[in-house]
Design a protein around this motif. Structure first.
Motif, PDB file in Angstrom:
ATOM      1  N   HIS A 207       0.677  -1.310  -0.011  1.00  0.00           N
ATOM      2  CA  HIS A 207      -0.179   0.058  -0.207  1.00  0.00           C
ATOM      3  C   HIS A 207       1.450   1.511   0.016  1.00  0.00           C
ATOM      4  O   HIS A 207       0.667   2.432  -0.525  1.00  0.00           O
ATOM      5  CB  HIS A 207      -1.482  -0.067   1.546  1.00  0.00           C
ATOM      6  N   ALA A 208       1.912   1.641   0.874  1.00  0.00           N
ATOM      7  CA  ALA A 208       3.073   2.306   0.720  1.00  0.00           C
ATOM      8  C   ALA A 208       3.940   2.063  -0.952  1.00  0.00           C
ATOM      9  O   ALA A 208       3.590   3.819  -1.153  1.00  0.00           O
ATOM     10  CB  ALA A 208       3.767   2.209   2.215  1.00  0.00           C
ATOM     11  N   GLU A 209       3.920   1.674  -0.928  1.00  0.00           N
ATOM     12  CA  GLU A 209       3.921   2.028  -2.860  1.00  0.00           C
ATOM     13  C   GLU A 209       3.525   2.225  -3.358  1.00  0.00           C
ATOM     14  O   GLU A 209       4.068   3.064  -4.279  1.00  0.00           O
ATOM     15  CB  GLU A 209       4.959   0.877  -3.317  1.00  0.00           C
ATOM     16  N   LEU A 210       2.523   1.831  -3.378  1.00  0.00           N
ATOM     17  CA  LEU A 210       1.122   2.636  -3.991  1.00  0.00           C
ATOM     18  C   LEU A 210       1.078   4.439  -3.987  1.00  0.00           C
ATOM     19  O   LEU A 210       0.850   4.702  -5.137  1.00  0.00           O
ATOM     20  CB  LEU A 210      -0.099   1.757  -3.695  1.00  0.00           C
ATOM     21  N   VAL A 211       0.916   4.392  -2.862  1.00  0.00           N
ATOM     22  CA  VAL A 211       0.990   5.466  -2.620  1.00  0.00           C
ATOM     23  C   VAL A 211       2.436   6.512  -2.529  1.00  0.00           C
ATOM     24  O   VAL A 211       2.460   7.760  -3.905  1.00  0.00           O
ATOM     25  CB  VAL A 211       0.903   5.985  -0.803  1.00  0.00           C
ATOM     26  N   LEU A 213       4.552   5.507  -5.716  1.00  0.00           N
ATOM     27  CA  LEU A 213       3.723   6.144  -6.855  1.00  0.00           C
ATOM     28  C   LEU A 213       2.907   6.660  -7.082  1.00  0.00           C
ATOM     29  O   LEU A 213       3.051   7.915  -8.432  1.00  0.00           O
ATOM     30  CB  LEU A 213       3.353   4.547  -7.476  1.00  0.00           C
ATOM     31  N   ARG A 214       1.741   7.075  -6.866  1.00  0.00           N
ATOM     32  CA  ARG A 214       0.965   7.988  -7.068  1.00  0.00           C
ATOM     33  C   ARG A 214       1.200   9.870  -6.681  1.00  0.00           C
ATOM     34  O   ARG A 214       0.899  10.637  -7.698  1.00  0.00           O
ATOM     35  CB  ARG A 214      -0.587   7.978  -5.751  1.00  0.00           C
ATOM     36  N   ASP A 215       2.074  10.335  -5.724  1.00  0.00           N
ATOM     37  CA  ASP A 215       2.979  11.136  -5.583  1.00  0.00           C
ATOM     38  C   ASP A 215       3.711  11.894  -6.343  1.00  0.00           C
ATOM     39  O   ASP A 215       4.008  12.760  -6.434  1.00  0.00           O
ATOM     40  CB  ASP A 215       3.147  11.425  -3.578  1.00  0.00           C
ATOM     41  N   ASN A 216       4.166  10.015  -7.101  1.00  0.00           N
ATOM     42  CA  ASN A 216       5.384  10.448  -8.111  1.00  0.00           C
ATOM     43  C   ASN A 216       4.558  10.413  -9.327  1.00  0.00           C
ATOM     44  O   ASN A 216       5.545   9.977 -10.226  1.00  0.00           O
ATOM     45  CB  ASN A 216       6.917   9.791  -7.728  1.00  0.00           C
ATOM     46  N   ALA A 218       5.588  12.045 -11.988  1.00  0.00           N
ATOM     47  CA  ALA A 218       6.446  12.306 -12.855  1.00  0.00           C
ATOM     48  C   ALA A 218       7.077  11.622 -14.176  1.00  0.00           C
ATOM     49  O   ALA A 218       6.627  11.832 -14.797  1.00  0.00           O
ATOM     50  CB  ALA A 218       7.974  13.328 -12.942  1.00  0.00           C
ATOM     51  N   GLY A 219       7.065  10.214 -13.708  1.00  0.00           N
ATOM     52  CA  GLY A 219       7.393   9.227 -14.533  1.00  0.00           C
ATOM     53  C   GLY A 219       6.295   7.913 -14.888  1.00  0.00           C
ATOM     54  O   GLY A 219       5.635   7.895 -13.855  1.00  0.00           O
ATOM     55  N   SER A 220       6.738   7.295 -15.472  1.00  0.00           N
ATOM     56  CA  SER A 220       5.857   6.215 -15.756  1.00  0.00           C
ATOM     57  C   SER A 220       6.459   4.904 -14.865  1.00  0.00           C
ATOM     58  O   SER A 220       7.624   5.166 -14.733  1.00  0.00           O
ATOM     59  CB  SER A 220       5.785   6.275 -17.711  1.00  0.00           C
ATOM     60  N   VAL A 221       5.333   3.723 -15.001  1.00  0.00           N
ATOM     61  CA  VAL A 221       5.623   2.639 -14.544  1.00  0.00           C
ATOM     62  C   VAL A 221       4.883   1.528 -14.904  1.00  0.00           C
ATOM     63  O   VAL A 221       4.436   1.389 -15.769  1.00  0.00           O
ATOM     64  CB  VAL A 221       5.000   2.551 -13.268  1.00  0.00           C
ATOM     65  N   PRO A 222       5.828   0.706 -15.060  1.00  0.00           N
ATOM     66  CA  PRO A 222       5.088  -0.919 -15.924  1.00  0.00           C
ATOM     67  C   PRO A 222       3.795  -1.120 -15.318  1.00  0.00           C
ATOM     68  O   PRO A 222       4.168  -1.307 -14.208  1.00  0.00           O
ATOM     69  CB  PRO A 222       5.836  -1.495 -15.966  1.00  0.00           C
ATOM     70  N   PHE A 223       2.754  -1.253 -16.246  1.00  0.00           N
ATOM     71  CA  PHE A 223       1.247  -2.078 -15.940  1.00  0.00           C
ATOM     72  C   PHE A 223       1.440  -3.625 -16.821  1.00  0.00           C
ATOM     73  O   PHE A 223       1.974  -3.617 -18.068  1.00  0.00           O
ATOM     74  CB  PHE A 223       0.715  -1.766 -16.063  1.00  0.00           C
ATOM     75  N   GLN A 233       1.287   5.994 -16.315  1.00  0.00           N
ATOM     76  CA  GLN A 233       1.145   6.740 -15.315  1.00  0.00           C
ATOM     77  C   GLN A 233       0.188   6.438 -13.942  1.00  0.00           C
ATOM     78  O   GLN A 233      -0.823   7.023 -14.892  1.00  0.00           O
ATOM     79  CB  GLN A 233       1.784   8.564 -16.025  1.00  0.00           C
ATOM     80  N   ILE A 234       0.457   7.265 -13.401  1.00  0.00           N
ATOM     81  CA  ILE A 234      -0.628   6.655 -12.288  1.00  0.00           C
ATOM     82  C   ILE A 234      -1.231   8.029 -12.326  1.00  0.00           C
ATOM     83  O   ILE A 234      -0.575   9.331 -12.054  1.00  0.00           O
ATOM     84  CB  ILE A 234       0.295   6.734 -10.712  1.00  0.00           C
TER      85      ILE A 234
END
Length: 381
Positions: A207-211, A213-216, A218-223, A233-234
């Motif tokens: 959960h903390a990692e998802l938060v 990613l939400r707050d960051n 600027a960048g893209s992440v793999p889904f 991008q979140i």
């Protein structure tokens, strides 16, 4: 991203589906029932009742009726029109057909080729009177799949129903990867531009990692899921905390432009699809199929490297391995779809892995490309 630091919500593997959700999943779903008909009339009746109790349709040879095709064509067509295969194997192999297989053996092979979910049940091994060919069939199947015994028709019916409920829970809550997190989603909505998902997360670290990613933003992440893989991008994350370790997450992601593939190139006369197949074989199975003439352009590929040595339970390992395997081939545009992926049970630290995928279609006016497959032994999972 450090692949070794993947965060897996292993508690989510125990999620069960409600009776209402199971019936919604089963509605319109066809379940093929395979056994020697004359040997197991009571078992077949019990299995039919179990299938119909969850709301699915039992596909049984005795129901196929008069058709102007051969019996062999009829039952194999029944397999291909189904989503789930239930095989009940006793002590007898059955009469061999012109192709050398018994009807039940041919049905099982067709179910494998067609990518059906498999439910395998075995009875009569302890009696010591099992046909040699039947024993070979069972042992071969156990290289990849787990089988279940049964004591009587009522017990078999209960086991079949429980297995169908487990399949419903798996498909109603598919595993997904977002960044370095892996968890089960209750719902995925993808319109091609945005992907929205809902999930019950049972890990504070995840959960903390998802938060984060939400707050960051600027960048893209793999889904990735078993059928989709792309950078995102979140855009939004809302959380309803339901316990000290339970979080109801709603996540909205915006699809990003995918980078060009670096795997779709022929090398020294070897086709791009064959290069991928060899690279996967070398990376997963430790073979030496990539020749030195291919140079640095072709290197072993191991989509499951970050799972090795983790000692994950099969209920987590198998779906997560499929997601990571699918992600690698779909992201690199080496496959348009993954047709099947089967990771066998651990036997002294070794697992058999077999996968089939369809490469991308390069020219729209050409037939669909032939499927590609790998089959070998993986260590360390």
């Amino acid at each position: 991203m450090d692949d070794a630091s993947l965060l897996l919500d292993q508690r989510s593997a125990s999620q069960a589906a409600s009776d209402k959700d199971v019936r919604a999943w089963a509605s319109g779903r066809r379940v093929f029932v395979s056994s020697l008909i004359t040997d197991m009339p009571d078992e077949r009746a019990a299995v039919r009742a179990a299938i119909e109790a969850v709301g699915a349709t039992a596909v049984m040879f005795e129901d196929l009726g008069a058709q102007d095709i051969s019996a062999e064509q009829a039952y194999l067509s029944g397999v291909r029109s189904s989503e789930v295969y239930v095989g009940m194997w006793g002590s007898r192999y059955g009469v061999r057909m012109p192709d050398g297989y018994s009807a039940t053996h041919a049905e099982f092979l067709e179910a494998e080729r067609s990518g059906l979910r498999l439910c395998l049940f075995v009875h009569g091994e302890t009696a010591g009177e099992m046909d040699g060919s039947q024993r070979d069939l069972i042992q071969s199947a156990r290289n990849l799949y787990t089988t279940s015994p049964w004591s009587n028709p009522a017990d078999l019916g209960r086991r079949v129903r429980r297995r169908l409920e487990e399949l419903a829970a798996e498909e109603l809550a598919p595993w997904v990867r977002v960044g370095r997190t892996l968890f089960r989603a209750r719902e995925i909505i993808n319109d091609g531009r945005t992907i929205s998902l809902a999930a019950a997360v049972r890990s504070d670290a995840l959960h903390a990692e998802l938060v984060r990613l939400r707050d960051n933003r600027a960048g893209s992440v793999p889904f990735a899921s078993a059928h989709t893989a792309l950078p995102v991008q979140i855009a939004e994350l809302s959380t309803r905390t339901v316990s000290t370790i339970g979080h109801e997450e709603r996540l909205t992601m915006v699809a990003q432009q995918q980078r060009a593939s670096n795997m779709r190139a022929s090398i020294n006369g070897v086709s791009a699809d064959e290069v991928v197949r060899r690279a996967l074989s070398d990376g997963l199975f430790g073979t030496s199929m990539l020749s030195q003439q291919m140079g640095w352009l072709a290197r072993p590929i191991d989509p499951l490297a970050q799972l090795r040595g983790l000692g994950l339970d099969d209920s987590v390992l198998r779906p997560v391995a499929r997601v990571l395997f699918s992600e690698r081939l779909l992201t690199e545009q080496a496959a348009s779809r993954i047709d099947s992926f089967a990771l066998g049970p651990s036997r002294q630290g070794a697992r058999r892995l077999r996968a089939i995928w369809t490469p991308p279609q390069v020219y729209v006016n050409k037939p669909d490309p032939a499927s590609v497959s790998i089959d070998g032994t993986v260590l360390g999972l």
